[in-house]
Design a protein around this motif. Structure first.
Motif, short mmCIF file in Angstrom:
data_model
loop_
_atom_site.label_atom_id
_atom_site.label_comp_id
_atom_site.label_asym_id
_atom_site.label_seq_id
_atom_site.Cartn_x
_atom_site.Cartn_y
_atom_site.Cartn_z
N ILE A 139 9.91 61.86 32.58
CA ILE A 139 9.58 63.27 32.82
C ILE A 139 10.63 63.86 33.74
CG2 ILE A 139 7.84 64.91 33.63
CD1 ILE A 139 5.74 62.70 33.43
N GLN A 144 6.00 70.52 35.07
CA GLN A 144 4.68 70.45 35.69
C GLN A 144 3.58 70.12 34.69
OE1 GLN A 144 4.26 70.31 39.01
NE2 GLN A 144 6.50 70.36 38.94
N SER A 146 3.75 68.16 32.04
CA SER A 146 3.75 66.72 31.78
C SER A 146 3.27 65.94 33.00
CB SER A 146 5.15 66.25 31.38
OG SER A 146 5.46 66.70 30.09
N TRP A 147 3.71 66.33 34.19
CA TRP A 147 3.24 65.64 35.39
C TRP A 147 1.72 65.74 35.49
CZ3 TRP A 147 5.75 62.12 37.91
CH2 TRP A 147 7.15 62.13 37.93
N LYS A 151 -0.79 62.49 35.45
CA LYS A 151 -1.64 62.27 36.64
C LYS A 151 -3.11 62.24 36.23
CE LYS A 151 1.61 64.07 40.02
NZ LYS A 151 2.00 65.20 40.89
N SER A 163 6.48 56.32 40.03
CA SER A 163 7.60 57.06 39.45
C SER A 163 8.87 56.72 40.22
CB SER A 163 7.32 58.56 39.55
OG SER A 163 8.45 59.31 39.20
N VAL A 182 8.08 57.11 34.61
CA VAL A 182 6.71 57.14 35.11
C VAL A 182 5.95 56.00 34.44
CG1 VAL A 182 4.60 58.53 35.21
CG2 VAL A 182 6.83 59.64 35.42
#
Length: 192
Positions: A139, A144, A146-147, A151, A163, A182
């Protein structure tokens, strides 16, 4: 002479449990998650083009994913057969407990339905991936969406997320943001 390409199967027929991995979405817009086929290659390409900031690969690459890697990829379609979601990845040959997720795309029509999570979990729930207990992906630091997805997956699966920088901007030719590796896991497949 035998036709090497199987006949097109309408998405309504794909809702049968023997064909579709899952039926998700809203009652007025069901979405069918299934393994991709040759006929899906161009639709996948068009979906990814419509989902910036995803990197767009060639139509040929998506045809390969839809055929050679179909057991570790999934598409989501509407009843009419329009592809509105896609996830691609593979089980690492040198580490068969790790699924490397390459891309996940959700079209505008299907956003806000939890489809990205459902696509990932549909693939990880397949018998072909029974030995997988880690997910890896890359990523960019500023992606944001994808994060947030990864998460949420780590929280849902009650697994750690780590990560680290993986590819630098220089390694990516100087015109691409760096990519972080990640990793989620180990996770218990029962949580999927």
């Amino acid at each position: 002479m035998t036709n090497p390409n199987p006949a097109f199967t309408p998405s309504a027929d794909l809702a049968r449990p023997t064909v579709a991995d899952a039926v998700v979405g809203k009652p007025d817009m069901p979405l069918f998650i299934r393994k991709p086929t040759t006929e899906d290659g161009w639709g996948i390409y068009e979906l990814v083009k419509a989902c910036p900031p995803l990197d767009v690969n060639s139509g040929y690459a998506y045809l390969l994913l839809a055929t050679q890697f179909r057991d570790s990829c999934a598409v989501a379609t509407t009843e009419e057969g329009e592809i509105v979601g896609f996830v691609s990845g593979y089980v690492k040959a040198a580490a068969p407990d790790i699924y490397f997720l390459w891309q996940v795309a959700v079209g505008e029509k299907a956003r806000g339905t939890g489809l990205a999570r459902r696509l990932v979990e549909a693939v990880l729930s397949r018998p072909e991936l029974a030995g997988v207990n880690h997910l890896e992906t890359t990523i960019t630091p500023d992606n944001q969406a994808s994060w947030g997805l990864f998460k949420r997956l780590a929280d849902r699966w009650q697994a750690p997320l780590i990560s680290r920088e993986y590819f630098s901007t220089d390694q990516l030719g100087g015109e691409h943001d760096p990519e972080n590796l990640v990793r989620i896991g180990p996770f218990d497949p029962q949580h999927i």
